[in-house]
Design an enzyme around this catalytic site. Structure first.
Site, PDB file in Angstrom:
ATOM      1  N   ARG A 156      12.977  -1.362  52.654  1.00  0.00           N
ATOM      2  CA  ARG A 156      12.484  -0.562  53.898  1.00  0.00           C
ATOM      3  C   ARG A 156      11.785   0.793  53.798  1.00  0.00           C
ATOM      4  O   ARG A 156      11.632   1.486  54.925  1.00  0.00           O
ATOM      5  CB  ARG A 156      13.971  -0.486  54.854  1.00  0.00           C
ATOM      6  CG  ARG A 156      14.761  -1.559  55.087  1.00  0.00           C
ATOM      7  CD  ARG A 156      13.901  -2.652  55.675  1.00  0.00           C
ATOM      8  NE  ARG A 156      15.114  -3.737  56.163  1.00  0.00           N
ATOM      9  CZ  ARG A 156      14.722  -4.821  56.286  1.00  0.00           C
ATOM     10  NH1 ARG A 156      13.292  -5.251  56.530  1.00  0.00           N
ATOM     11  NH2 ARG A 156      15.582  -5.682  56.953  1.00  0.00           N
ATOM     12  N   ASP A 182      17.928 -11.918  49.483  1.00  0.00           N
ATOM     13  CA  ASP A 182      17.140 -11.703  50.639  1.00  0.00           C
ATOM     14  C   ASP A 182      17.740 -10.264  51.358  1.00  0.00           C
ATOM     15  O   ASP A 182      18.012 -10.520  52.575  1.00  0.00           O
ATOM     16  CB  ASP A 182      17.160 -12.855  51.310  1.00  0.00           C
ATOM     17  CG  ASP A 182      16.260 -12.672  52.563  1.00  0.00           C
ATOM     18  OD1 ASP A 182      15.415 -11.684  52.700  1.00  0.00           O
ATOM     19  OD2 ASP A 182      16.157 -13.561  53.528  1.00  0.00           O
TER      20      ASP A 182
HETATM   21 ZN    ZN Z   1      11.592 -14.760  54.470  1.00  0.00          ZN
END
Ligand code: ZN
Length: 428
Positions: free
Chosen positions: A65, A312
């Site tokens: 981020r 993820d």
């Molecule tokens: Zn993805």
């Protein structure tokens, strides 16, 4: 005789108590624990009594981020969560703001990592495959590679244009870069992060069908075969996709694939449980699938069709997730929970220990050419000490990531990292 750098004393390793000797960042020797060791021979002694010695893990699919969304996570907090989560190598995705499609963004990321975590976790940026992730113009792959990117990906935004994707694969391969592919037919995957099926019907939510994922997996595996170029498939979630990968591997296609802990642990039924109904904490892309898919993912990881795991890790602010299902962003914060949650699958016999080690240690490192510790003399001294008995409740007070968005919140996990060494240096 000059002193060795580090002795890790009385760690549990493969069912026995061992001493680990480290010098100049490498494993020198692992030997059965002996009473008459001369502690004066070591610069540093770490008591590991009752703790398990485990190889540092690699996570190839993390959203940090920064730049742009530091309220969700930043490089300092994200690498902290990685260090405490057992990860020594972290590959971070390009969907920042600005997108990581130029050397300046890549270099800024590395600079931050060097300021806050000079000894690691090591940060390996992934460059954008197309400029701005817009899918219409190739990003400068050579520039990204020279700046330190280890792969390229349009993760988050599947590339619609097959001809452009073919050119991108070709172009990336010319520079020795593997494409990490977010596989979803973008025309069909317009639902809200819920699997299309019985549960989405019951809840009255528009779903994402598993076939949307399988279609794109087919396209891109066929392209890899046609071009004879490696491709890596991100966050595979369904049985249909696994079957295509299994057949492609049997034909010799250079395809590798990852799945994520949440696809091994949860199904779309989580969203229908009374206490979770319509909770966006379980909203993820691709969505949590069915029990049949979950079983297929476990089997595929055990037999090697799925090469390894990746979190993820997708942190978000709680205010963004505590809204209606259809407007909340997709994603689960995963760095803090991945190790204990998947270690539990080894403990209950769901995953083999071999699959666990391949999933987190050897598979991702081999695929992306990173250092790997197999506890052989000369291997890089990347390991952590793990208390397999310590129980902890997932929640804001126990997570290091800024992102507290996880469907595991409130559950009790067993196993905690107590300390972590990279190249023989203590990082936490
Ligand atoms: Zn993805």
């Amino acid at each position: 005789m000059s002193r060795m750098d580090l002795l890790v004393r009385r760690a549990m390793f493969e069912g026995r108590e061992v001493d680990v000797i480290v010098n100049e960042g490498r494993i020198v020797e692992i030997r059965d624990c002996s009473a008459e060791i001369d502690l004066e021979e070591f610069e540093q002694v770490e008591d590991a009594y009752g703790l398990q010695l485990m190889a540092s893990m690699t996570d190839v699919h993390v959203h940090l981020r920064e730049p742009g969304f530091e309220y969700k996570e930043d490089i300092r907090s994200g690498l902290g969560a990685a260090a405490w989560g057992g990860f020594g190598n972290v590959l971070c995705m390009a969907n920042t703001s600005p997108v990581n499609d130029s050397a300046s963004v890549t270099e800024a990321m590395q600079e931050k990592a060097n300021i806050y975590w000079p000894e690691g976790p090591r940060l390996f940026p992934i460059g954008a495959l197309t400029k701005g992730l817009k899918g219409d113009e190739l990003a400068p792959v050579a520039e990204l590679r020279d700046a330190g990117c280890v792969a390229v990906s349009n993760d988050g935004v599947p590339v619609k244009n097959t001809d452009l994707f073919r050119k991108a694969m070709d172009y990336a391969a010319n520079f020795g870069m593997t494409v990490i592919d977010h596989c979803e037919d973008p025309y069909m995957a317009v639902g809200v992060g819920v699997n299309e099926g019985e549960v989405s019907d019951r809840l009255g939510l528009a779903g994402q069908p598993d076939v949307a994922e399988a279609l794109q997996v087919s396209r891109d595996v066929l392209l890899a075969e046609y071009l004879d170029i490696p491709i890596h498939l991100a966050h595979v979630s369904c049985e249909k996709a696994v079957e295509i990968i299994r057949q492609a591997k049997a034909r010799g296609v250079k395809v590798t694939a990852e799945t994520c802990p949440h696809y091994l642990l949860l199904t779309d039924e989580w969203l229908a449980e009374p206490e979770n109904e319509y909770s966006a904490m379980g909203k993820v892309n691709p969505p949590l699938r069915t029990e049949r898919d979950r079983q297929a993912m476990i089997a595929a990881l055990n037999d090697g069709t799925i090469d390894f795991l990746a979190t993820d890790h997708a942190p978000h602010g709680m205010h963004e997730k505590e809204v209606e299902m259809d407007v909340a962003p997709c994603g689960i914060s995963g760095l803090d929970t991945a190790l204990a949650a998947t270690w539990a699958l080894v403990q209950d016999g769901t995953l083999s220990r071999e699959a666990f080690d391949r999933a987190w240690v050897t598979g991702p490192a081999q695929t992306f050419g990173l250092p790997v510790n197999r506890f052989q003399p000369g291997d890089t001294a990347d390991f952590f000490l793990f208390d397999p008995e310590e129980e902890w409740v997932v929640g804001p007070g126990t997570m290091h990531s800024k992102g507290k968005n996880t469907p595991l919140a409130g559950t009790t996990l067993k196993g905690r990292v107590k300390t972590h060494f990279l190249a023989g240096k203590k990082i936490v």
